[in-house]
Design an enzyme around this catalytic site. Structure first.
Site, mmCIF file in Angstrom:
data_model
loop_
_atom_site.group_PDB
_atom_site.id
_atom_site.type_symbol
_atom_site.label_atom_id
_atom_site.label_comp_id
_atom_site.label_asym_id
_atom_site.label_seq_id
_atom_site.Cartn_x
_atom_site.Cartn_y
_atom_site.Cartn_z
ATOM 1 N N ASN A 1 -10.103 17.032 83.322
ATOM 2 C CA ASN A 1 -10.660 17.826 84.661
ATOM 3 C C ASN A 1 -11.922 17.175 85.211
ATOM 4 O OD1 ASN A 1 -13.084 18.614 83.286
ATOM 5 N ND2 ASN A 1 -12.007 19.778 81.479
ATOM 6 N N ASP B 1 -7.749 15.142 75.538
ATOM 7 C CA ASP B 1 -9.435 15.665 76.480
ATOM 8 C C ASP B 1 -10.281 16.238 74.869
ATOM 9 O OD1 ASP B 1 -11.633 15.150 77.962
ATOM 10 O OD2 ASP B 1 -11.578 16.690 78.949
ATOM 11 N N TYR C 1 -1.808 22.419 81.687
ATOM 12 C CA TYR C 1 -1.797 22.739 83.466
ATOM 13 C C TYR C 1 -0.909 22.810 83.782
ATOM 14 C CZ TYR C 1 -6.449 20.601 84.096
ATOM 15 O OH TYR C 1 -7.921 20.643 84.441
ATOM 16 N N GLY D 1 0.647 19.860 79.088
ATOM 17 C CA GLY D 1 -0.266 20.958 78.467
ATOM 18 C C GLY D 1 -0.559 22.414 78.827
HETATM 19 N N1 AR6 Z 1 -2.104 12.540 71.842
HETATM 20 C C1 AR6 Z 1 -1.276 12.222 72.249
HETATM 21 N N2 AR6 Z 1 -0.662 13.177 73.210
HETATM 22 C C2 AR6 Z 1 -1.908 14.480 73.180
HETATM 23 C C3 AR6 Z 1 -2.486 14.682 71.897
HETATM 24 C C4 AR6 Z 1 -3.075 13.237 71.759
HETATM 25 N N3 AR6 Z 1 -4.112 13.794 70.320
HETATM 26 N N4 AR6 Z 1 -3.392 15.743 72.426
HETATM 27 C C5 AR6 Z 1 -2.330 16.308 73.031
HETATM 28 N N5 AR6 Z 1 -2.142 15.432 73.701
HETATM 29 P P1 AR6 Z 1 -3.201 18.400 78.003
HETATM 30 P P2 AR6 Z 1 -3.083 18.925 80.690
HETATM 31 C C6 AR6 Z 1 -0.582 15.949 74.661
HETATM 32 O O1 AR6 Z 1 -3.399 19.903 77.639
HETATM 33 O O2 AR6 Z 1 -1.796 19.285 80.460
HETATM 34 C C7 AR6 Z 1 -8.358 19.689 78.563
HETATM 35 O O3 AR6 Z 1 -8.842 20.117 77.988
HETATM 36 C C8 AR6 Z 1 0.367 17.464 75.289
HETATM 37 O O4 AR6 Z 1 0.954 17.685 73.870
HETATM 38 O O5 AR6 Z 1 -3.916 17.920 77.095
HETATM 39 O O6 AR6 Z 1 -3.376 17.549 81.721
HETATM 40 C C9 AR6 Z 1 -8.870 18.638 80.217
HETATM 41 O O7 AR6 Z 1 -10.224 19.390 79.518
HETATM 42 C C10 AR6 Z 1 0.903 17.390 76.285
HETATM 43 O O8 AR6 Z 1 1.436 16.806 76.148
HETATM 44 O O9 AR6 Z 1 -3.166 18.426 79.317
HETATM 45 C C11 AR6 Z 1 -8.527 19.446 80.964
HETATM 46 O O10 AR6 Z 1 -8.715 20.947 81.710
HETATM 47 C C12 AR6 Z 1 -0.462 16.256 76.883
HETATM 48 O O11 AR6 Z 1 -0.934 15.645 75.859
HETATM 49 C C13 AR6 Z 1 -6.678 20.555 80.610
HETATM 50 O O12 AR6 Z 1 -6.588 20.034 79.495
HETATM 51 C C14 AR6 Z 1 -1.189 16.928 78.000
HETATM 52 O O13 AR6 Z 1 -2.022 18.223 77.508
HETATM 53 C C15 AR6 Z 1 -5.541 18.929 81.363
HETATM 54 O O14 AR6 Z 1 -4.935 19.401 80.981
#
Ligand code: AR6
Length: 172
Positions: free
Chosen positions: A21, A31, A118, A116
């Site tokens: 973020n 993250d 977002y 995720g």
């Molecule tokens: N390895 C690979 N992919 C993953 C993992 C992992 N260990 N964990 C989750 N994913 P998100 P965003 C996938 O929510 O939507 C955070 O709080 C997940 O299933 O992590 O960009 C940040 O600080 C999904 O497909 O990221 C921001 O505030 C993808 O990663 C916010 O979330 C992204 O999900 C960013 O939201």
């Protein structure tokens, strides 16, 4: 370019991308997993970067990760698609690959940025991820390997479908 299903924090690459973020100070999802695996030194490095704009990316060391670097990219929150979301998501991928070129990196792994909390639609995001990467790779001659590290089979299938749209050029 390849698609894998798994935990991005385990990958041995020159850079893995974090879906961060704008504060760059950590959060949930991928993250949180990256910061837990990298240790508190990563947060210290991030603090020195003074945040990051949506659509942009900044690089740190990998700290305790196997990956040498972390590229922190800030994806857009999905607000229905008419608020520049596509361009901002594309800019994340292009900026990350630009950093690979600048730092002469050979391998990078992306999570599905913005897919995720977002809430970016997965099929649309996968298309943008693949199309932007294919284009940006032309400007990153050192980059030999791009991994789309998906967290579910469904997400992997969307990235594979998007890659299939580019034919054999993606298999190189
Ligand atoms: N390895 C690979 N992919 C993953 C993992 C992992 N260990 N964990 C989750 N994913 P998100 P965003 C996938 O929510 O939507 C955070 O709080 C997940 O299933 O992590 O960009 C940040 O600080 C999904 O497909 O990221 C921001 O505030 C993808 O990663 C916010 O979330 C992204 O999900 C960013 O939201």
């Amino acid at each position: 370019m390849e698609v894998v299903v798994g935990d991005i924090t385990t990958l041995n690459v020159d850079a893995l991308v974090n879906a961060a973020n704008t504060s760059l100070l950590g959060g949930g999802g991928v993250d949180g997993a990256i910061h837990r695996a990298a240790g508190p030194e990563l947060k210290e490095e991030c603090r020195a970067l003074n945040g990051c704009a949506t659509g942009d990316a900044k690089i740190t060391r990998g700290c305790r990760l196997r990956a040498k670097h972390v590229i922190h990219a800030v994806g857009p929150v999905w607000h229905g698609g008419s608020h520049g979301e596509d361009e901002l998501l594309a800019s994340c991928y292009a900026s990350a690959i630009g950093l690979c070129a600048e730092h002469r990196l050979a391998s990078i792994a992306f999570p599905a940025i913005s897919n995720g909390v977002y809430h970016f639609p997965g099929d649309r995001a996968a298309g943008i991820a693949v199309a932007t990467t294919v284009e940006a790779l032309q400007t990153a001659p050192t980059l030999k390997r791009v991994i789309f590290c998906c967290f579910s089979d469904a997400s992997a299938a969307l990235h594979e479908q998007a890659m299939a749209g580019f034919g054999t050029s993606c298999a190189d």
